[in-house]
Structure formats: C-alpha cells, structure tokens
Design a protein around this motif. Structure first.
Motif, PDB file in Angstrom:
ATOM      1  N   ALA A 133       0.840  -1.196   0.000  1.00 35.68           N
ATOM      2  CA  ALA A 133       0.000   0.000   0.000  1.00 35.68           C
ATOM      3  C   ALA A 133       0.874   1.245   0.000  1.00 35.68           C
ATOM      4  N   ALA A 134       0.411   2.272  -0.704  1.00 28.15           N
ATOM      5  CA  ALA A 134       1.089   3.563  -0.700  1.00 28.15           C
ATOM      6  C   ALA A 134       0.401   4.471   0.313  1.00 28.15           C
ATOM      7  N   VAL A 135       1.181   5.267   1.028  1.00 29.09           N
ATOM      8  CA  VAL A 135       0.647   6.240   1.982  1.00 29.09           C
ATOM      9  C   VAL A 135       0.610   7.602   1.283  1.00 29.09           C
ATOM     10  N   VAL A 136      -0.583   8.183   1.207  1.00 28.01           N
ATOM     11  CA  VAL A 136      -0.788   9.460   0.521  1.00 28.01           C
ATOM     12  C   VAL A 136      -1.138  10.521   1.556  1.00 28.01           C
ATOM     13  N   GLU A 137      -0.410  11.632   1.517  1.00 22.54           N
ATOM     14  CA  GLU A 137      -0.723  12.756   2.401  1.00 22.54           C
ATOM     15  C   GLU A 137      -0.948  13.997   1.559  1.00 22.54           C
ATOM     16  N   VAL A 138      -2.072  14.645   1.755  1.00 28.53           N
ATOM     17  CA  VAL A 138      -2.413  15.885   1.055  1.00 28.53           C
ATOM     18  C   VAL A 138      -2.556  16.985   2.097  1.00 28.53           C
ATOM     19  N   ARG A 139      -1.855  18.102   1.884  1.00 22.53           N
ATOM     20  CA  ARG A 139      -1.965  19.249   2.783  1.00 22.53           C
ATOM     21  C   ARG A 139      -2.780  20.332   2.074  1.00 22.53           C
ATOM     22  N   VAL A 181      -4.334   8.895   3.661  1.00 24.42           N
ATOM     23  CA  VAL A 181      -5.005   7.616   3.373  1.00 24.42           C
ATOM     24  C   VAL A 181      -3.977   6.666   2.779  1.00 24.42           C
ATOM     25  N   SER A 182      -4.339   5.411   2.703  1.00 26.35           N
ATOM     26  CA  SER A 182      -3.477   4.400   2.088  1.00 26.35           C
ATOM     27  C   SER A 182      -4.252   3.704   0.978  1.00 26.35           C
ATOM     28  N   GLY A 183      -3.535   3.283  -0.054  1.00 30.54           N
ATOM     29  CA  GLY A 183      -4.164   2.568  -1.152  1.00 30.54           C
ATOM     30  C   GLY A 183      -3.113   2.019  -2.090  1.00 30.54           C
ATOM     31  N   ARG A 184      -3.551   1.204  -3.022  1.00 28.74           N
ATOM     32  CA  ARG A 184      -2.602   0.560  -3.929  1.00 28.74           C
ATOM     33  C   ARG A 184      -2.287   1.437  -5.141  1.00 28.74           C
ATOM     34  N   TRP A 205       0.719   6.161  -9.837  1.00 31.36           N
ATOM     35  CA  TRP A 205       1.701   5.305  -9.176  1.00 31.36           C
ATOM     36  C   TRP A 205       0.989   4.085  -8.595  1.00 31.36           C
ATOM     37  N   VAL A 206       1.613   2.930  -8.743  1.00 32.10           N
ATOM     38  CA  VAL A 206       1.075   1.693  -8.201  1.00 32.10           C
ATOM     39  C   VAL A 206       2.084   1.122  -7.213  1.00 32.10           C
TER      40      VAL A 206
END
Length: 299
Positions: free
Chosen positions: A237-243, A256-259, A285-286
């Motif tokens: 899983a990739a960790v995504v952070e948006v500010r 959030v996390s996702g593939r 990105w995967v």
C-alpha cells in the motif's frame, strides 16, 4: 571501464561468504571520497570468496557492468542516485524479483540510504554486505515505468545535500574563501530587498490537483493544496498525504493508504526520490509489495 578480480586470503577463507560479488563503483564516489571507496573494496575483497570490482566511467558502462553480473551478487558503491540507477536498470530488465542488491553508501546525498536502514560508514556498510540479510521492500511504479523507493513530493522540494554551493564536486569547503565571501555579500544584499508579493513564474505555490486513491477522489480541483506526498507503505500500500491550503486556522493534512494513486490537473512537476520530473498533466503510481531486495543489517 577498469575491472579488478580479487579473492579472499587463505586466512579469511574459513569465514568468507560463498557467493561471489560484483562491486560496481560509481565514478562520482571515486572522485569525492576515494578513501571510503578503498576501505570498502578492501573489506569486501577480504570477506568474500571472490570479488570482481568494476570502475565504470559513466552511466552506459555502469549499466553494462550490472547487466553482465552473471551469478554474482551486485554491490553498488555510491550515493542515493547510484542506488536509484541500479534499481531502475534491474526493473527495466525485469530482474528485480530475482536480484538482491547490496550497497555501500559513499557521497553527500545519502538521505534515502539512511531511511532504508543502511549504515553510512564504509566499514560498517561493507560488513553489512557480507553479514547482513536480504529484506524485501515495497516500491512505487508509475505509468511511465519509473520507480520510486522513497517519496514522491509535489511540489518538488529541494533534495538535502544537493543545493549547498559549498558541497560541489570538490566536497565540503571546496569553494575558495574569496568566492564564499562574495556569495555571502550577494546573499546579504539580496535579503535587504523587499520580499516579492507574488510568486515568480515556475515557483512552488498552491496547486489545484485531483488526487485519487484506488478510484476514490481524496481532493478535487476546487480545493487548492500546498503539498502532496506519496510513499511506499507496508503490505503493498502507498501512503498518501495531502496538505490543503490553509485559510485562517491551519488545515489538517489528509492521509489515506491505497494501492493505486493518480494525480492530475494543470501541468505539474514532482520529485521522485532525488529526481525532478515533469511537467505532466497526470501521473499514476502503483504500489508493489516486496518488489525489490536490499541487504540490511541482520536483526
């Protein structure tokens, strides 16, 4: 490209690892810290049953040496960009799954190596190559077949250790004293000017981007954002952070996390590890679980 083959001495043969090594030394590492390179080569040659050292003069010879490794375990000696180049080459050759990399970090840009858990001293790093254990790590693959080991950053923030003019090809303090004095004077004069009220063209600033994680929209074009980061997490899983752009009270980051992660919008640039890419209108990105192997300290 120079090549040197060495064998462990008879007194060290009893403790030498049985797998032969291919040690590929980045030319920048040889120029910037030849002593650390020499120490690493001595430790590896004494501790492995057979060691072949390649001294490529450029990227093409580097790729050729790695492609001709045969049954030897590849060891790269250099900074973060050396590791990234090796992983990218093995990925394009579709050989990452079967090949475990080892690394001796040498250079000034070693933030990625440290974050992965590699020791940065020449002796400790070489001993890790010999006595460490392979660990399978996640990475990101984008829709242009590029790989990311650490972090995708939007906007592309500077890479530590690469922007300081005192850390040029000659190493720390390589600039002449009079040149450093002139640079200090220029910086002093520049700081006395009024700050600009608007961002210069191409400067980093709020962006309007759509960020989708596994098909669900996390933030859309109507919400300006200050920064977006995508990092390989755990279990594929990739960790995504948006500010989000804060107005008044500081806005909390969205995490959030996702593939699969897709970022789209106006043409934007991003930094993938130490490389600035773009501009692009969209990029996906995967996350791939256990896609590559790195020798790390045992335990």
């Amino acid at each position: 490209m120079a090549e040197v083959a060495t064998s462990a001495s008879s007194s060290a043969n009893s403790s030498a690892r049985s797998d032969p090594l291919l040690v590929v030394v980045d030319p920048v590492a040889r120029r910037t810290d030849g002593e650390s390179v020499r120490i690493a080569k001595d430790v590896l040659s004494a501790g492995a049953s057979h060691t072949k050292v390649c001294l490529p003069d450029g990227p093409e010879e580097f790729a050729r040496a790695l492609g001709r490794r045969g049954s030897r375990r590849p060891v790269v000696v250099g900074d973060d960009s050396t590791l990234l180049r090796a992983v990218a080459l093995l990925h394009r050759q579709r050989e990452l799954a079967e090949c475990a990399l080892s690394m001796v970090p040498v250079g000034s840009a070693l933030g990625l190596a440290r974050s992965l858990g590699l020791p940065t001293g020449a002796v400790a790093a070489a001993r890790t190559v010999l006595d460490g254990a392979e660990r399978r790590l996640d990475l990101l693959v984008d829709d242009s077949d590029g790989v990311v080991l650490g972090t995708v950053a939007i906007p592309p923030l500077p890479v530590p250790g690469r922007e300081d003019p005192d850390h040029g090809p000659g190493g720390p303090g390589s600039l002449r004293p009079w040149l450093r004095t002139c640079q200090s004077l220029v910086r002093t004069l520049a700081s006395a000017r009024p700050a600009p009220t608007a961002l210069a063209p191409g400067a980093a600033g709020p962006a309007r981007l759509r960020v989708e994680v596994d098909g669900s929209t996390l933030v859309d074009l109507d919400q300006p954002v200050e920064a977006v980061s995508v990092t390989p997490g755990a279990a594929g899983a990739a960790v995504v952070e948006v500010r989000p752009l804060s107005v008044g009270a500081q806005a909390s980051p969205l995490t959030v996390s996702g593939r699969t992660v897709t970022v789209s919008g106006a043409h934007f640039r991003y930094r993938a590890d130490a490389v600035v890419c773009g501009p692009v209108g969209t990029r996906t990105w995967v996350a791939r679980e256990g896609a590559w192997g790195l020798t790390l300290p045992a335990g």
